[in-house]
Motif scaffolding. Sequence first.
Motif, mmCIF file in Angstrom:
data_model
loop_
_atom_site.group_PDB
_atom_site.id
_atom_site.type_symbol
_atom_site.label_atom_id
_atom_site.label_comp_id
_atom_site.label_asym_id
_atom_site.label_seq_id
_atom_site.Cartn_x
_atom_site.Cartn_y
_atom_site.Cartn_z
ATOM 1 N N LEU A 25 44.613 37.022 -14.779
ATOM 2 C CA LEU A 25 45.101 35.642 -14.801
ATOM 3 C C LEU A 25 45.212 35.100 -16.221
ATOM 4 N N ASP A 26 44.482 35.682 -17.148
ATOM 5 C CA ASP A 26 44.623 35.289 -18.544
ATOM 6 C C ASP A 26 45.999 35.711 -19.071
ATOM 7 N N GLU A 27 46.491 36.845 -18.560
ATOM 8 C CA GLU A 27 47.820 37.320 -18.955
ATOM 9 C C GLU A 27 48.906 36.394 -18.417
ATOM 10 N N ARG A 28 48.786 36.039 -17.125
ATOM 11 C CA ARG A 28 49.738 35.113 -16.504
ATOM 12 C C ARG A 28 49.199 34.665 -15.151
ATOM 13 N N PRO A 29 49.485 33.430 -14.755
ATOM 14 C CA PRO A 29 49.062 32.954 -13.439
ATOM 15 C C PRO A 29 49.723 33.777 -12.332
ATOM 16 N N ARG A 30 48.997 33.984 -11.242
ATOM 17 C CA ARG A 30 49.502 34.767 -10.102
ATOM 18 C C ARG A 30 48.899 34.225 -8.823
ATOM 19 N N ASN A 31 49.497 34.615 -7.701
ATOM 20 C CA ASN A 31 48.894 34.261 -6.417
ATOM 21 C C ASN A 31 48.040 35.434 -5.936
ATOM 22 N N ALA A 32 47.346 35.235 -4.838
ATOM 23 C CA ALA A 32 46.407 36.246 -4.345
ATOM 24 C C ALA A 32 47.112 37.557 -4.002
ATOM 25 N N ASN A 33 48.278 37.470 -3.405
ATOM 26 C CA ASN A 33 49.015 38.672 -3.028
ATOM 27 C C ASN A 33 49.428 39.469 -4.265
ATOM 28 N N GLN A 34 49.896 38.792 -5.291
ATOM 29 C CA GLN A 34 50.276 39.464 -6.535
ATOM 30 C C GLN A 34 49.060 40.129 -7.180
ATOM 31 N N LEU A 35 47.945 39.425 -7.193
ATOM 32 C CA LEU A 35 46.720 39.996 -7.757
ATOM 33 C C LEU A 35 46.288 41.245 -6.993
ATOM 34 N N ARG A 47 40.978 37.376 -2.087
ATOM 35 C CA ARG A 47 40.777 35.990 -1.628
ATOM 36 C C ARG A 47 39.315 35.579 -1.726
ATOM 37 N N HIS A 48 38.418 36.468 -1.355
ATOM 38 C CA HIS A 48 36.992 36.163 -1.447
ATOM 39 C C HIS A 48 36.607 35.860 -2.900
ATOM 40 N N HIS A 49 37.010 36.721 -3.817
ATOM 41 C CA HIS A 49 36.657 36.523 -5.225
ATOM 42 C C HIS A 49 37.310 35.272 -5.800
ATOM 43 N N LEU A 50 38.533 34.994 -5.408
ATOM 44 C CA LEU A 50 39.193 33.761 -5.854
ATOM 45 C C LEU A 50 38.429 32.541 -5.353
ATOM 46 N N ASP A 51 37.996 32.575 -4.097
ATOM 47 C CA ASP A 51 37.227 31.453 -3.546
ATOM 48 C C ASP A 51 35.928 31.240 -4.330
ATOM 49 N N VAL A 52 35.237 32.332 -4.666
ATOM 50 C CA VAL A 52 33.998 32.223 -5.447
ATOM 51 C C VAL A 52 34.292 31.598 -6.813
ATOM 52 N N LEU A 53 35.350 32.055 -7.455
ATOM 53 C CA LEU A 53 35.686 31.540 -8.787
ATOM 54 C C LEU A 53 36.142 30.084 -8.728
ATOM 55 N N VAL A 54 36.868 29.703 -7.685
ATOM 56 C CA VAL A 54 37.272 28.299 -7.523
ATOM 57 C C VAL A 54 36.048 27.433 -7.227
ATOM 58 N N ASP A 55 35.179 27.898 -6.337
ATOM 59 C CA ASP A 55 33.973 27.133 -5.985
ATOM 60 C C ASP A 55 33.073 26.895 -7.190
ATOM 61 N N ASN A 56 33.129 27.792 -8.170
ATOM 62 C CA ASN A 56 32.303 27.661 -9.375
ATOM 63 C C ASN A 56 33.064 27.083 -10.557
ATOM 64 N N ASN A 57 34.233 26.497 -10.286
ATOM 65 C CA ASN A 57 35.038 25.789 -11.287
ATOM 66 C C ASN A 57 35.494 26.696 -12.439
ATOM 67 N N VAL A 58 35.699 27.977 -12.136
ATOM 68 C CA VAL A 58 36.221 28.904 -13.139
ATOM 69 C C VAL A 58 37.742 28.983 -13.021
ATOM 70 N N LEU A 59 38.237 28.907 -11.787
ATOM 71 C CA LEU A 59 39.675 28.922 -11.528
ATOM 72 C C LEU A 59 40.071 27.682 -10.752
ATOM 73 N N GLU A 60 41.351 27.343 -10.862
ATOM 74 C CA GLU A 60 41.942 26.300 -10.034
ATOM 75 C C GLU A 60 43.247 26.856 -9.479
ATOM 76 N N ASN A 61 43.713 26.265 -8.397
ATOM 77 C CA ASN A 61 44.972 26.729 -7.828
ATOM 78 C C ASN A 61 45.955 25.582 -7.716
ATOM 79 N N SER A 62 47.208 25.958 -7.653
ATOM 80 C CA SER A 62 48.252 24.960 -7.460
ATOM 81 C C SER A 62 49.219 25.520 -6.427
ATOM 82 N N GLY A 63 49.679 24.675 -5.557
ATOM 83 C CA GLY A 63 50.600 25.106 -4.523
ATOM 84 C C GLY A 63 49.927 25.185 -3.171
ATOM 85 N N ASP A 64 50.707 25.655 -2.188
ATOM 86 C CA ASP A 64 50.152 25.758 -0.843
ATOM 87 C C ASP A 64 49.192 26.935 -0.749
ATOM 88 N N ASP A 65 48.490 27.036 0.363
ATOM 89 C CA ASP A 65 47.398 28.000 0.510
ATOM 90 C C ASP A 65 47.843 29.437 0.261
#
Length: 91
Positions: A25-35, A47-65
Motif C-alpha cells: 500500500l505504500d507503493e500505491r493504494p489498492r483494494n482487498a482483491n488487488q492485494l 480482509r482479516h489483516h486489513l480489518d486489524v490494521l484499520v481497527d488500530n488506525n494504521v490504515l483507512e479505506n475509501s469507497g464502498d465495502d
Amino acid sequence: MEAVLWYVLTGTRGGTNRVRILKALDERPRNANQLAGDLDLDYKTVRHHLDVLVDNNVLENSGDDYGAVYLPTDQARHHWETIEDIIEQVD
C-alpha cells in the motif's frame, strides 16, 4: 502509536503479512482483491489483516465495502520511520 505498530506488526501472528500489505500500500493504494492477487494471499486472509490494521488506525479505506481502497492513515505516515524500522527487522 509506536507501541501499537510494534504489537500489530511483530507481536502477533500474521505480522509478516501485515508488513507485506503495508509495503504494497505504500507503493500505491489498492483494494482487498488487488492485494490478495498481488501478494498471492487468500482474499479472506487479506480482509482479516486489513480489518486489524484499520481497527488500530494504521490504515483507512475509501469507497464502498467490496471496492474500498486502502491507504495508510496520516497517523501511520507520521510514524512511517518506525514502520520502516519494523519492515527491516521482519525482512
